[in-house]
Scaffold this active site. Structure first.
Site, mmCIF file in Angstrom:
data_model
loop_
_atom_site.group_PDB
_atom_site.id
_atom_site.type_symbol
_atom_site.label_atom_id
_atom_site.label_comp_id
_atom_site.label_asym_id
_atom_site.label_seq_id
_atom_site.Cartn_x
_atom_site.Cartn_y
_atom_site.Cartn_z
ATOM 1 N N ILE A 105 0.830 -1.200 0.000
ATOM 2 C CA ILE A 105 0.000 0.000 0.000
ATOM 3 C C ILE A 105 0.869 1.257 0.000
ATOM 4 O O ILE A 105 1.969 1.269 0.543
ATOM 5 C CB ILE A 105 -0.996 0.014 1.180
ATOM 6 C CG1 ILE A 105 -0.284 0.095 2.526
ATOM 7 C CG2 ILE A 105 -1.906 -1.215 1.135
ATOM 8 C CD1 ILE A 105 -1.224 0.291 3.700
ATOM 9 N N CYS A 106 0.369 2.303 -0.628
ATOM 10 C CA CYS A 106 1.086 3.570 -0.736
ATOM 11 C C CYS A 106 0.939 4.351 0.565
ATOM 12 O O CYS A 106 -0.163 4.719 0.957
ATOM 13 C CB CYS A 106 0.532 4.375 -1.906
ATOM 14 S SG CYS A 106 1.322 5.972 -2.086
ATOM 15 N N LEU A 107 2.053 4.599 1.220
ATOM 16 C CA LEU A 107 2.046 5.340 2.479
ATOM 17 C C LEU A 107 2.988 6.543 2.446
ATOM 18 O O LEU A 107 3.231 7.169 3.465
ATOM 19 C CB LEU A 107 2.470 4.417 3.632
ATOM 20 C CG LEU A 107 1.565 3.235 3.938
ATOM 21 C CD1 LEU A 107 2.213 2.320 4.957
ATOM 22 C CD2 LEU A 107 0.218 3.718 4.431
#
Length: 167
Positions: free
Chosen positions: A115-117
């Site tokens: 996931i993009c964090l």
């Protein structure tokens, strides 16, 4: 920037003290104890407030983590496998949390279902080394990501509800 619910959840997670990663042998054992204590407290707090949403376990060394997370939407439970490795440079580098079955289904995800964090979570993590740990990554990384992305994926028809036991 952080909503009241997240702030309340975050305030109930103990801060960690030991700055150690997997390479730091004895110190890593101490860090893992702190990680488990923080995770246990976070899960207890979630259960007490009827907000239970994940289960995690690790390999013996504490370097590979895996489990399940779920998101409730329109009274349906959407469950996903969750996994991540502890980076060798941990805790300076945060873990990259992956939901493999959602790989390629949203733009807010990297190859392998990570996931993009980068925009919101990573700068916050960097300011809080070594105080933040896995429980903080779940509370400030995965939880908000699920809250934004899962409803969007459902509304777009990318994921759909499956009864337990059906494939």
């Amino acid at each position: 920037m952080v909503d009241d619910g997240t702030r309340k959840a975050l305030s109930g997670i103990p801060l960690l003290k030991t700055k150690a990663g997997p390479r730091d042998k004895e110190l890593w054992v101490q860090r893992l104890k702190e990680e488990y204590q923080a995770l246990i407290k976070y899960v207890q707090n979630n259960k007490a407030s009827d907000m239970d949403w994940f289960r995690l376990e690790s390999n013996k060394e504490g370097t590979k983590w895996f489990g399940k997370c779920w998101y409730m939407y329109n009274l349906h439970k959407y469950e996903f496998d969750v996994e991540f490795d502890i980076p060798i440079t941990y805790p300076t580098t945060s873990p990259e949390i992956a939901l493999p079955e959602l790989d390629g289904k949203t733009a807010k995800m990297y190859r392998g279902g990570k996931i993009c964090l980068t925009d919101h979570f990573k700068p916050l993590w960097a300011r809080n080394v070594p105080k933040f740990g896995i429980a903080h990554a779940m509370a400030l990384g995965l939880a908000p990501w699920l809250a934004v992305e899962v409803p969007d994926l459902i509304e777009k028809g990318v994921i759909s509800y499956q009864e337990k036991g059906s494939s």
